[in-house]
Motif scaffolding. Structure first.
Motif, PDB file in Angstrom:
ATOM      1  N   GLU A   1      87.548 100.805  60.978  1.00 12.49           N
ATOM      2  CA  GLU A   1      87.750  99.212  60.762  1.00 12.49           C
ATOM      3  C   GLU A   1      87.206  98.461  62.208  1.00 12.49           C
ATOM      4  O   GLU A   1      86.570  97.376  62.075  1.00 12.49           O
ATOM      5  N   LEU A   2      87.707  98.910  63.354  1.00  7.39           N
ATOM      6  CA  LEU A   2      87.493  98.342  64.570  1.00  7.39           C
ATOM      7  C   LEU A   2      85.791  98.321  64.918  1.00  7.39           C
ATOM      8  O   LEU A   2      85.352  97.545  65.226  1.00  7.39           O
ATOM      9  N   ASP A   3      85.335  99.499  64.609  1.00  6.56           N
ATOM     10  CA  ASP A   3      84.002  99.899  64.987  1.00  6.56           C
ATOM     11  C   ASP A   3      83.091  98.801  64.125  1.00  6.56           C
ATOM     12  O   ASP A   3      82.136  98.142  64.523  1.00  6.56           O
ATOM     13  N   ALA A   4      83.380  98.834  62.888  1.00  5.36           N
ATOM     14  CA  ALA A   4      82.771  98.064  61.866  1.00  5.36           C
ATOM     15  C   ALA A   4      82.841  96.431  62.286  1.00  5.36           C
ATOM     16  O   ALA A   4      81.863  95.845  62.056  1.00  5.36           O
ATOM     17  N   MET A   5      84.189  96.224  62.477  1.00  2.00           N
ATOM     18  CA  MET A   5      84.436  94.690  62.806  1.00  2.00           C
ATOM     19  C   MET A   5      83.773  94.202  64.260  1.00  2.00           C
ATOM     20  O   MET A   5      83.020  93.169  63.933  1.00  2.00           O
ATOM     21  N   SER A   6      83.561  94.990  65.168  1.00  2.00           N
ATOM     22  CA  SER A   6      82.701  94.462  66.253  1.00  2.00           C
ATOM     23  C   SER A   6      81.179  94.344  65.924  1.00  2.00           C
ATOM     24  O   SER A   6      80.647  93.303  66.142  1.00  2.00           O
ATOM     25  N   GLY A   7      80.699  95.292  64.808  1.00  2.00           N
ATOM     26  CA  GLY A   7      79.442  94.637  64.387  1.00  2.00           C
ATOM     27  C   GLY A   7      79.069  93.541  63.899  1.00  2.00           C
ATOM     28  O   GLY A   7      78.137  92.619  63.557  1.00  2.00           O
ATOM     29  N   ASP A   8      80.278  93.333  62.745  1.00  2.00           N
ATOM     30  CA  ASP A   8      80.417  92.200  61.941  1.00  2.00           C
ATOM     31  C   ASP A   8      80.282  90.942  62.592  1.00  2.00           C
ATOM     32  O   ASP A   8      79.753  89.835  62.527  1.00  2.00           O
ATOM     33  N   LEU A   9      81.191  90.776  63.774  1.00  4.00           N
ATOM     34  CA  LEU A   9      81.572  89.690  64.550  1.00  4.00           C
ATOM     35  C   LEU A   9      80.390  89.389  65.646  1.00  4.00           C
ATOM     36  O   LEU A   9      80.135  88.212  65.728  1.00  4.00           O
ATOM     37  N   GLU A  10      79.544  90.466  65.745  1.00  5.23           N
ATOM     38  CA  GLU A  10      78.474  90.283  66.576  1.00  5.23           C
ATOM     39  C   GLU A  10      77.366  89.323  65.571  1.00  5.23           C
ATOM     40  O   GLU A  10      76.565  88.633  66.089  1.00  5.23           O
ATOM     41  N   GLN A  11      77.310  89.843  64.375  1.00  7.63           N
ATOM     42  CA  GLN A  11      76.244  89.261  63.491  1.00  7.63           C
ATOM     43  C   GLN A  11      76.585  87.863  63.060  1.00  7.63           C
ATOM     44  O   GLN A  11      75.986  86.995  63.082  1.00  7.63           O
ATOM     45  N   ILE A  12      78.064  87.638  63.051  1.00  7.36           N
ATOM     46  CA  ILE A  12      78.430  86.051  62.918  1.00  7.36           C
ATOM     47  C   ILE A  12      78.147  85.232  64.111  1.00  7.36           C
ATOM     48  O   ILE A  12      77.612  84.227  63.789  1.00  7.36           O
ATOM     49  N   LEU A  13      78.277  85.801  65.203  1.00 14.96           N
ATOM     50  CA  LEU A  13      78.175  85.007  66.400  1.00 14.96           C
ATOM     51  C   LEU A  13      76.772  84.913  66.541  1.00 14.96           C
ATOM     52  O   LEU A  13      76.086  83.669  66.943  1.00 14.96           O
ATOM     53  N   GLU A  14      75.843  85.676  66.165  1.00 17.89           N
ATOM     54  CA  GLU A  14      74.305  85.715  66.263  1.00 17.89           C
ATOM     55  C   GLU A  14      73.957  84.515  65.297  1.00 17.89           C
ATOM     56  O   GLU A  14      72.970  83.539  65.354  1.00 17.89           O
ATOM     57  N   HIS A  15      74.432  84.397  64.064  1.00 20.16           N
ATOM     58  CA  HIS A  15      74.046  83.311  63.175  1.00 20.16           C
ATOM     59  C   HIS A  15      74.491  81.989  63.616  1.00 20.16           C
ATOM     60  O   HIS A  15      73.726  80.928  63.600  1.00 20.16           O
ATOM     61  N   VAL A  16      75.738  82.008  64.271  1.00 20.07           N
ATOM     62  CA  VAL A  16      76.020  80.698  64.930  1.00 20.07           C
ATOM     63  C   VAL A  16      75.310  80.184  66.014  1.00 20.07           C
ATOM     64  O   VAL A  16      75.019  78.949  65.985  1.00 20.07           O
ATOM     65  N   SER A  17      74.828  81.085  66.708  1.00 23.85           N
ATOM     66  CA  SER A  17      73.753  80.755  68.056  1.00 23.85           C
ATOM     67  C   SER A  17      72.421  80.405  67.241  1.00 23.85           C
ATOM     68  O   SER A  17      72.141  79.312  67.744  1.00 23.85           O
ATOM     69  N   GLN A  18      71.980  80.918  66.051  1.00 24.24           N
ATOM     70  CA  GLN A  18      70.792  80.275  65.397  1.00 24.24           C
ATOM     71  C   GLN A  18      71.085  78.944  64.981  1.00 24.24           C
ATOM     72  O   GLN A  18      70.300  78.178  65.084  1.00 24.24           O
ATOM     73  N   VAL A  19      72.198  78.492  64.225  1.00 22.46           N
ATOM     74  CA  VAL A  19      72.478  77.296  63.914  1.00 22.46           C
ATOM     75  C   VAL A  19      72.447  76.286  65.029  1.00 22.46           C
ATOM     76  O   VAL A  19      72.060  75.312  64.894  1.00 22.46           O
ATOM     77  N   GLN A  20      73.155  76.733  65.978  1.00 18.31           N
ATOM     78  CA  GLN A  20      73.308  75.834  67.075  1.00 18.31           C
ATOM     79  C   GLN A  20      71.904  75.530  67.959  1.00 18.31           C
ATOM     80  O   GLN A  20      71.590  74.415  68.539  1.00 18.31           O
ATOM     81  N   ALA A  21      71.006  76.828  67.786  1.00 20.78           N
ATOM     82  CA  ALA A  21      69.679  76.438  68.441  1.00 20.78           C
ATOM     83  C   ALA A  21      69.046  75.543  67.437  1.00 20.78           C
ATOM     84  O   ALA A  21      68.000  74.580  67.896  1.00 20.78           O
ATOM     85  N   VAL A  22      68.984  75.541  66.310  1.00 24.41           N
ATOM     86  CA  VAL A  22      68.393  74.443  65.252  1.00 24.41           C
ATOM     87  C   VAL A  22      68.921  72.941  65.368  1.00 24.41           C
ATOM     88  O   VAL A  22      68.076  72.051  65.257  1.00 24.41           O
ATOM     89  N   ALA A  23      70.050  72.969  65.389  1.00 23.68           N
ATOM     90  CA  ALA A  23      70.866  71.579  65.394  1.00 23.68           C
ATOM     91  C   ALA A  23      70.553  70.877  66.844  1.00 23.68           C
ATOM     92  O   ALA A  23      70.781  71.531  67.906  1.00 23.68           O
ATOM     93  N   GLY A  24      69.887  69.623  66.708  1.00 24.19           N
ATOM     94  CA  GLY A  24      69.403  68.939  67.815  1.00 24.19           C
ATOM     95  C   GLY A  24      70.479  68.094  68.085  1.00 24.19           C
ATOM     96  O   GLY A  24      71.505  67.960  67.673  1.00 24.19           O
TER      97      GLY A  24
END
Length: 98
Positions: A24-47
């Motif tokens: 679960e720890l190994d899987a969660m690190s990948g899941d959190l990485e994806q979540i943060l990537e999506h957040v950064s994409q939204v931040q890049a689009v939001a002006g």
């Protein structure tokens, strides 16, 4: 973007008092990485012209008028009471001498 390490996930789980298996720890690190990537994409689009929001639709409270209706009479209120006296609920005393 910085990588979320397994050690960071383990630290967060410990702070949140969540028991996690090694898998679960190994899987969660990948899941959190994806979540943060999506957040950064939204931040890049939001002006600058887009205001931060917590909900996509504006919310407002709708209150009804606070008008008492359907009140019980004193007799109705005391009808099912285990004990009543002089038009009041009678309960055992919990304070001595008062």
């Amino acid at each position: 973007m910085p990588e979320i390490t397994r050690e960071q996930v383990e630290h967060l789980a410990r702070l949140a008092h969540i028991r996690m298996t090694e898998e679960e720890l190994d899987a969660m690190s990948g899941d959190l990485e994806q979540i943060l990537e999506h957040v950064s994409q939204v931040q890049a689009v939001a002006g600058e012209d887009v205001a931060p929001t917590s909900h996509p639709i504006p919310l407002e409270n709708v209150f009804r008028a606070d008008e008492p209706t359907g009140m019980l009479t004193q007799d109705q209120a005391l009808d099912q009471a285990p004990d009543a006296e002089d038009g009041m609920f009678k309960v055992p005393a919990i304070l001595d001498g008062e």
